[in-house]
Write a protein that holds these residues in place. Structure first.
Motif, PDB file in Angstrom:
ATOM      1  N   ALA A  89     -79.722  20.979 -43.180  1.00 21.15           N
ATOM      2  CA  ALA A  89     -80.365  21.183 -41.550  1.00 21.15           C
ATOM      3  C   ALA A  89     -79.658  20.057 -40.911  1.00 21.15           C
ATOM      4  CB  ALA A  89     -81.847  20.739 -41.892  1.00 21.15           C
ATOM      5  N   ALA A  90     -79.262  18.874 -41.509  1.00 20.96           N
ATOM      6  CA  ALA A  90     -78.941  17.762 -40.908  1.00 20.96           C
ATOM      7  C   ALA A  90     -77.488  18.017 -40.359  1.00 20.96           C
ATOM      8  CB  ALA A  90     -78.884  16.306 -41.762  1.00 20.96           C
ATOM      9  N   GLY A  91     -76.552  18.651 -41.240  1.00 18.41           N
ATOM     10  CA  GLY A  91     -75.180  19.154 -40.779  1.00 18.41           C
ATOM     11  C   GLY A  91     -75.208  20.012 -39.663  1.00 18.41           C
ATOM     12  N   ILE A  92     -76.149  21.161 -39.927  1.00 19.13           N
ATOM     13  CA  ILE A  92     -76.349  22.161 -38.597  1.00 19.13           C
ATOM     14  C   ILE A  92     -76.701  21.386 -37.073  1.00 19.13           C
ATOM     15  CG2 ILE A  92     -77.494  23.977 -37.806  1.00 19.13           C
ATOM     16  CD1 ILE A  92     -77.594  25.210 -40.502  1.00 19.13           C
ATOM     17  N   ALA A  93     -77.515  20.359 -37.348  1.00 23.18           N
ATOM     18  CA  ALA A  93     -77.895  19.711 -36.210  1.00 23.18           C
ATOM     19  C   ALA A  93     -76.906  18.760 -35.597  1.00 23.18           C
ATOM     20  CB  ALA A  93     -79.018  18.735 -36.398  1.00 23.18           C
ATOM     21  N   LEU A  94     -76.106  18.067 -36.519  1.00 24.65           N
ATOM     22  CA  LEU A  94     -75.032  17.427 -36.106  1.00 24.65           C
ATOM     23  C   LEU A  94     -74.006  18.128 -35.324  1.00 24.65           C
ATOM     24  CD1 LEU A  94     -73.599  14.605 -36.300  1.00 24.65           C
ATOM     25  CD2 LEU A  94     -72.462  15.321 -38.511  1.00 24.65           C
ATOM     26  N   HIS A  95     -73.674  19.268 -35.893  1.00 25.73           N
ATOM     27  CA  HIS A  95     -72.316  20.023 -35.417  1.00 25.73           C
ATOM     28  C   HIS A  95     -73.005  20.655 -34.021  1.00 25.73           C
ATOM     29  CE1 HIS A  95     -69.204  20.012 -38.229  1.00 25.73           C
ATOM     30  NE2 HIS A  95     -70.135  19.607 -39.171  1.00 25.73           N
ATOM     31  N   LEU A  96     -74.323  21.032 -33.820  1.00 27.10           N
ATOM     32  CA  LEU A  96     -74.671  21.747 -32.838  1.00 27.10           C
ATOM     33  C   LEU A  96     -74.553  20.368 -31.587  1.00 27.10           C
ATOM     34  CD1 LEU A  96     -77.719  23.669 -33.674  1.00 27.10           C
ATOM     35  CD2 LEU A  96     -75.568  24.481 -32.932  1.00 27.10           C
ATOM     36  N   GLY A  97     -74.789  19.211 -32.185  1.00 27.05           N
ATOM     37  CA  GLY A  97     -74.573  18.103 -31.122  1.00 27.05           C
ATOM     38  C   GLY A  97     -73.110  18.179 -30.640  1.00 27.05           C
ATOM     39  N   PHE A  98     -72.078  18.101 -31.472  1.00 24.96           N
ATOM     40  CA  PHE A  98     -70.948  18.146 -31.293  1.00 24.96           C
ATOM     41  C   PHE A  98     -70.434  19.427 -30.212  1.00 24.96           C
ATOM     42  CE2 PHE A  98     -69.875  15.889 -35.514  1.00 24.96           C
ATOM     43  CZ  PHE A  98     -70.063  14.820 -34.913  1.00 24.96           C
ATOM     44  N   LEU A  99     -71.067  20.543 -30.726  1.00 29.95           N
ATOM     45  CA  LEU A  99     -70.685  21.795 -29.967  1.00 29.95           C
ATOM     46  C   LEU A  99     -71.296  21.516 -28.535  1.00 29.95           C
ATOM     47  CD1 LEU A  99     -69.669  24.627 -30.582  1.00 29.95           C
ATOM     48  CD2 LEU A  99     -71.878  25.459 -31.063  1.00 29.95           C
ATOM     49  N   GLU A 125     -72.679  11.214 -41.020  1.00 31.36           N
ATOM     50  CA  GLU A 125     -71.338  11.459 -41.431  1.00 31.36           C
ATOM     51  C   GLU A 125     -70.968  11.171 -42.773  1.00 31.36           C
ATOM     52  OE1 GLU A 125     -68.645  12.683 -37.722  1.00 31.36           O
ATOM     53  OE2 GLU A 125     -68.414  10.887 -38.438  1.00 31.36           O
ATOM     54  N   ILE A 126     -71.653   9.864 -43.151  1.00 31.21           N
ATOM     55  CA  ILE A 126     -71.191   8.985 -44.518  1.00 31.21           C
ATOM     56  C   ILE A 126     -72.178   9.982 -45.660  1.00 31.21           C
ATOM     57  CG2 ILE A 126     -71.957   7.010 -45.470  1.00 31.21           C
ATOM     58  CD1 ILE A 126     -70.766   5.580 -43.264  1.00 31.21           C
ATOM     59  N   LEU A 127     -73.450  10.590 -45.254  1.00 30.53           N
ATOM     60  CA  LEU A 127     -74.293  10.887 -46.186  1.00 30.53           C
ATOM     61  C   LEU A 127     -74.231  12.310 -46.308  1.00 30.53           C
ATOM     62  CD1 LEU A 127     -77.377   8.764 -45.009  1.00 30.53           C
ATOM     63  CD2 LEU A 127     -75.953   8.425 -47.223  1.00 30.53           C
ATOM     64  N   ALA A 143     -66.117   9.213 -39.926  1.00 35.65           N
ATOM     65  CA  ALA A 143     -67.189   8.028 -39.808  1.00 35.65           C
ATOM     66  C   ALA A 143     -66.323   6.682 -39.832  1.00 35.65           C
ATOM     67  CB  ALA A 143     -67.988   7.968 -40.951  1.00 35.65           C
ATOM     68  N   TYR A 144     -65.332   6.628 -40.784  1.00 35.57           N
ATOM     69  CA  TYR A 144     -64.330   5.485 -40.737  1.00 35.57           C
ATOM     70  C   TYR A 144     -63.824   5.201 -39.324  1.00 35.57           C
ATOM     71  CZ  TYR A 144     -60.606   2.554 -41.925  1.00 35.57           C
ATOM     72  OH  TYR A 144     -59.574   1.077 -41.985  1.00 35.57           O
ATOM     73  N   GLN A 145     -63.255   6.139 -39.020  1.00 39.07           N
ATOM     74  CA  GLN A 145     -62.656   6.030 -37.371  1.00 39.07           C
ATOM     75  C   GLN A 145     -63.778   5.694 -36.476  1.00 39.07           C
ATOM     76  OE1 GLN A 145     -59.361   5.943 -36.857  1.00 39.07           O
ATOM     77  NE2 GLN A 145     -59.016   6.689 -39.193  1.00 39.07           N
ATOM     78  N   LYS A 146     -64.950   6.069 -36.402  1.00 38.06           N
ATOM     79  CA  LYS A 146     -66.041   5.803 -35.373  1.00 38.06           C
ATOM     80  C   LYS A 146     -66.415   4.162 -35.817  1.00 38.06           C
ATOM     81  CE  LYS A 146     -67.635  10.491 -34.700  1.00 38.06           C
ATOM     82  NZ  LYS A 146     -66.848  11.115 -35.416  1.00 38.06           N
ATOM     83  N   LEU A 147     -66.455   3.842 -36.955  1.00 35.29           N
ATOM     84  CA  LEU A 147     -66.897   2.479 -37.523  1.00 35.29           C
ATOM     85  C   LEU A 147     -65.987   1.472 -36.738  1.00 35.29           C
ATOM     86  CD1 LEU A 147     -68.063   2.814 -40.833  1.00 35.29           C
ATOM     87  CD2 LEU A 147     -69.377   1.887 -38.938  1.00 35.29           C
ATOM     88  N   THR A 168     -63.315  18.715 -46.625  1.00 37.11           N
ATOM     89  CA  THR A 168     -64.486  18.559 -45.856  1.00 37.11           C
ATOM     90  C   THR A 168     -64.924  17.187 -46.164  1.00 37.11           C
ATOM     91  OG1 THR A 168     -64.615  21.017 -45.818  1.00 37.11           O
ATOM     92  CG2 THR A 168     -66.627  19.396 -45.298  1.00 37.11           C
ATOM     93  N   VAL A 169     -65.228  16.964 -47.184  1.00 37.89           N
ATOM     94  CA  VAL A 169     -65.673  15.419 -47.558  1.00 37.89           C
ATOM     95  C   VAL A 169     -64.899  14.557 -46.946  1.00 37.89           C
ATOM     96  CG1 VAL A 169     -66.177  13.685 -49.408  1.00 37.89           C
ATOM     97  CG2 VAL A 169     -66.750  16.123 -49.728  1.00 37.89           C
ATOM     98  N   ASP A 170     -63.618  14.587 -47.165  1.00 38.80           N
ATOM     99  CA  ASP A 170     -62.556  13.535 -46.093  1.00 38.80           C
ATOM    100  C   ASP A 170     -62.826  13.578 -44.729  1.00 38.80           C
ATOM    101  OD1 ASP A 170     -60.180  11.801 -46.156  1.00 38.80           O
ATOM    102  OD2 ASP A 170     -59.474  13.923 -45.080  1.00 38.80           O
ATOM    103  N   VAL A 171     -63.061  14.746 -44.360  1.00 40.36           N
ATOM    104  CA  VAL A 171     -62.970  14.895 -42.862  1.00 40.36           C
ATOM    105  C   VAL A 171     -64.292  14.167 -42.376  1.00 40.36           C
ATOM    106  CG1 VAL A 171     -63.744  16.484 -40.964  1.00 40.36           C
ATOM    107  CG2 VAL A 171     -61.568  16.921 -42.437  1.00 40.36           C
ATOM    108  N   TYR A 172     -65.372  14.207 -42.980  1.00 44.23           N
ATOM    109  CA  TYR A 172     -66.564  13.648 -42.687  1.00 44.23           C
ATOM    110  C   TYR A 172     -66.631  12.038 -42.692  1.00 44.23           C
ATOM    111  CZ  TYR A 172     -69.712  17.684 -41.912  1.00 44.23           C
ATOM    112  OH  TYR A 172     -70.144  18.863 -41.761  1.00 44.23           O
TER     113      TYR A 172
END
Length: 281
Positions: A248-258, A230-232, A165-169, A157-161
């Protein structure tokens, strides 16, 4: 940090068995959602003769292999459905995982998605666990039986995040917000042509932005925020004092993706958020 303790002690640092057992239940629920989506969102008949899905399959694998892949499609979907239920309730969990892995391997033959690979890899990492539990009950023990599995899933999971982030950068299109504008524009364009409502987006004004050839200012800050999160996030999830904020930040991030494609991304969202349980030893 317990990850380093595991490495230093050769994975003899004890962890709570209940965490991997709860994760097994949630991951099984994600696999069940994925099987149900295949049944009810049009994938059940996508490989029928003369369909576009069958045409793509034949172009990729050839007529002979496409015929075989199509022949086992519906039986494997049903097998995945049954295996997901068995894994959920803890009946022969490792046999259920093996069936699910065969089914996901088959799915990747006709629809290659990284979220499918992620869920399948998480299932693989459950196989070495020594205490996956039975039924829906959770153990209150602490042991090293699940330490290796928990370590692998957290590391994945750390690698996925960080890889995301690396691909987006590396992508100027994402960094500038252009890819998000294009995504919203396509969603608005194809909405009238979709038979079933897979998502709902509020009016975004992207049609005017696409016509003007410029990315609105409010769309430029969002990619930066996503990359920073994704980095932090993995660091925050591993540091106890930061963990509540990271969750809390992770849930908000994934809800945005969702919100982009909720019916299709629901299994991946559940599987990803479930790993947050394992960042605690």
């Amino acid at each position: 940090m317990w990850l380093f303790h595991e490495l230093a002690t050769g994975f003899s640092w004890p962890v709570h068995d209940s965490r991997i057992q709860m994760y097994r239940i949630l991951l099984a629920a994600a696999a069940l959602l994925k099987a149900l989506a295949t049944l009810f969102l049009g994938d059940w008949n996508r490989l029928r003769v003369n369909s576009f899905g069958r045409f793509r399959l034949e172009r990729t694998w050839g007529a002979g292999q496409a015929r075989l892949i199509s022949a086992v499609h519906k039986p494997l979907v049903l097998a995945r459905l049954l295996a997901s239920v068995l894994l959920l309730v803890g009946i022969e969990p490792k046999a259920a995982i093996a069936i699910l892995l065969v089914g996901f391997g088959h799915e990747l033959c006709y629809e290659y998605r990284f979220n499918t690979i992620y869920i399948a890899t998480c299932l693989c990492f459950l196989l070495p666990a020594g205490s996956l539990g039975t039924t829906l009950g959770l153990s209150d023990g602490v042991s090293t039986d699940n330490a290796w599995s928990q370590f692998l899933i957290v590391l994945l999971t750390v690698d996925v995040y960080w890889n995301s982030a690396y691909q987006k950068l590396r992508s100027r299109q994402f960094r500038t917000g252009l890819s998000l504008v294009q995504q919203a524009y396509i969603a608005d364009t194809v909405r009238p042509r979709i038979v079933g409502r897979e998502y709902w987006h509020p009016p975004t004004g992207v049609t005017a932005a696409m016509a003007a050839g410029a990315v609105p200012r409010q769309w430029r800050a969002l990619p930066v925020l996503v990359i920073m999160l994704e980095i932090l996030l993995p660091i925050g999830l591993l540091v106890p004092v930061l963990r509540p904020f990271a969750v809390a930040a992770g849930i908000a991030l994934h809800l945005g993706f969702l919100s982009i494609l909720p019916l299709r991304l629901a299994p991946f969202t559940l599987a990803s958020l479930a790993t947050y349980l394992l960042f605690v030893p």
